[in-house]
Enzyme design. Structure first.
Site, mmCIF file in Angstrom:
data_model
loop_
_atom_site.group_PDB
_atom_site.id
_atom_site.type_symbol
_atom_site.label_atom_id
_atom_site.label_comp_id
_atom_site.label_asym_id
_atom_site.label_seq_id
_atom_site.Cartn_x
_atom_site.Cartn_y
_atom_site.Cartn_z
ATOM 1 N N ALA A 1 0.861 -1.198 0.033
ATOM 2 C CA ALA A 1 -0.087 -0.187 0.139
ATOM 3 C C ALA A 1 0.923 1.251 -0.022
ATOM 4 O O ALA A 1 1.853 1.473 0.737
ATOM 5 C CB ALA A 1 -1.005 -0.107 0.990
ATOM 6 N N ILE B 1 3.861 -1.370 3.632
ATOM 7 C CA ILE B 1 3.500 0.019 3.590
ATOM 8 C C ILE B 1 4.608 0.806 3.052
ATOM 9 O O ILE B 1 5.548 0.735 3.516
ATOM 10 C CB ILE B 1 2.992 0.322 4.937
ATOM 11 C CG1 ILE B 1 1.744 -0.340 5.391
ATOM 12 C CG2 ILE B 1 2.624 1.810 4.780
ATOM 13 C CD1 ILE B 1 1.434 -0.372 6.915
ATOM 14 N N LYS B 2 4.249 1.773 2.089
ATOM 15 C CA LYS B 2 5.066 2.627 1.505
ATOM 16 C C LYS B 2 4.567 4.057 2.007
ATOM 17 O O LYS B 2 3.500 4.327 1.610
ATOM 18 C CB LYS B 2 5.207 2.300 -0.060
ATOM 19 C CG LYS B 2 5.835 3.451 -0.640
ATOM 20 C CD LYS B 2 6.096 3.405 -2.200
ATOM 21 C CE LYS B 2 6.569 4.531 -2.859
ATOM 22 N NZ LYS B 2 7.033 4.197 -4.456
ATOM 23 N N THR B 3 5.398 4.685 2.680
ATOM 24 C CA THR B 3 5.047 5.926 2.912
ATOM 25 C C THR B 3 6.220 7.048 2.819
ATOM 26 O O THR B 3 7.524 6.626 2.378
ATOM 27 C CB THR B 3 4.642 5.825 4.311
ATOM 28 O OG1 THR B 3 3.970 7.011 4.666
ATOM 29 C CG2 THR B 3 5.581 5.700 5.853
ATOM 30 N N ASP C 1 12.195 2.962 -1.243
ATOM 31 C CA ASP C 1 11.507 2.794 -2.528
ATOM 32 C C ASP C 1 11.775 4.093 -3.266
ATOM 33 O O ASP C 1 10.821 4.883 -3.451
ATOM 34 C CB ASP C 1 10.217 2.330 -2.356
ATOM 35 C CG ASP C 1 9.590 2.096 -3.798
ATOM 36 O OD1 ASP C 1 10.368 1.780 -4.800
ATOM 37 O OD2 ASP C 1 8.363 1.920 -3.961
#
Ligand code: R5P
Length: 274
Positions: free
Chosen positions: A149, A179-181, A228
């Protein structure tokens, strides 16, 4: 840990994405044209991918790029995190109007190791994007494919702990496997709040090598499994030096100063990407 037969596919793919030896990952984000079209550093996307692929653990990209921009001999050499949400463009101020754009069948056909869906918490399309995520998780889990996400941030949203922590916790609760934030102050509190779900950090707009490396360092120090990054690698004047320096931080626990030394080693004669 002993796994039941039900989660072997998920674990196998998670191990391809996040190195199980050190629980870290350098993911390279090259999915930007899906909503912003021609992007500096990705105008010759085949060259960007062939130049940087050897130095990343996982490539986050789109169906079109997998089809058109990965050399035949490189197919299968690195796991693909396939972006499966979209439908927006930079021509509209409201970027949050996304839907699912790639079917699960296509993702499997493309041998994706994971699929990525953006959510826009606090936007007018909040519910639609959360349901994009939960719908994809319902389907992907039944095929053993982890869903990443992305906590996308609207133009007027603050990138602070309160907002990103809220968005990340919603993604975890939806069932996201990764989780990518964005990085923020007191980032370890965000990581702790969604533990044990792994967190990767997006780079954001191009800044500078010391700033981007500092962000990578601070992210893993705070408990992120890695980064990322996109623009801070492929828009840099020394993209290979940059990704090697990031690897040194993420996988070898180098300091920012040591990583800058690695970056500088590759600076003379560095080839910039178009
Ligand atoms: C954003 O939703 C895109 O998925 C990008 O992959 C992400 O922003 C990471 O790229 P960058 O480091 O350039 O921000």
């Amino acid at each position: 840990m002993v796994h039941t037969h039900l989660d072997i596919g998920i674990q196998s793919r998670m191990n391809r994405i996040i190195n199980p030896k050190d629980n870290r990952v350098v993911m390279l984000a090259v999915d930007h044209p899906y909503f912003q079209g021609p992007t500096t550093g990705l105008r010759n996307m085949s060259k960007t991918i062939s130049t940087l692929l050897p130095f990343c653990d996982c490539l986050m990209t789109t169906r079109g790029a997998v089809r058109n921009n990965i050399a035949a001999e490189d197919i299968g050499s690195k796991p693909i995190m396939l972006r499966v949400s979209g439908g927006n463009s930079v021509l509209f101020d409201e970027l949050s109007d996304e839907k699912i754009t790639v079917t699960m069948k296509e993702a499997i056909r493309m041998d994706a190791s994971g699929v990525a869906v953006s959510v826009y918490i606090g936007s007018v399309n909040q519910q639609q994007t959360i349901l994009n995520l939960t719908g994809m998780i319902n389907e992907a889990e039944s095929y053993g494919i982890p869903v990443l996400a992305v906590t996308a941030v609207g133009k007027n949203m603050a990138r602070d702990l309160r907002y990103l922590g809220l968005a990340s916790r919603i993604c975890q609760d939806a069932g996201a496997r990764i989780i990518k934030t964005y990085y923020c102050e007191e980032f370890s509190r965000l990581v702790d709040a969604v533990s044990p779900t792994p967190v990767v950090v997006a780079g954001g707009k191009y800044s500078s090598p010391p700033d981007a490396l500092r962000m990578a360092y601070d992210s893993v120090e705070a408990g992120a499994v890695g980064v990322d990054f996109g623009r801070n690698i492929f828009q840099d004047a020394n993209p290979v030096g940059m990704i090697k320096a990031i690897n040194a931080i993420v996988h070898e626990n180098h300091t920012t100063t040591e990583a800058m030394d690695i970056y500088n080693e590759y600076l003379p004669g560095a080839v910039k990407l178009d």
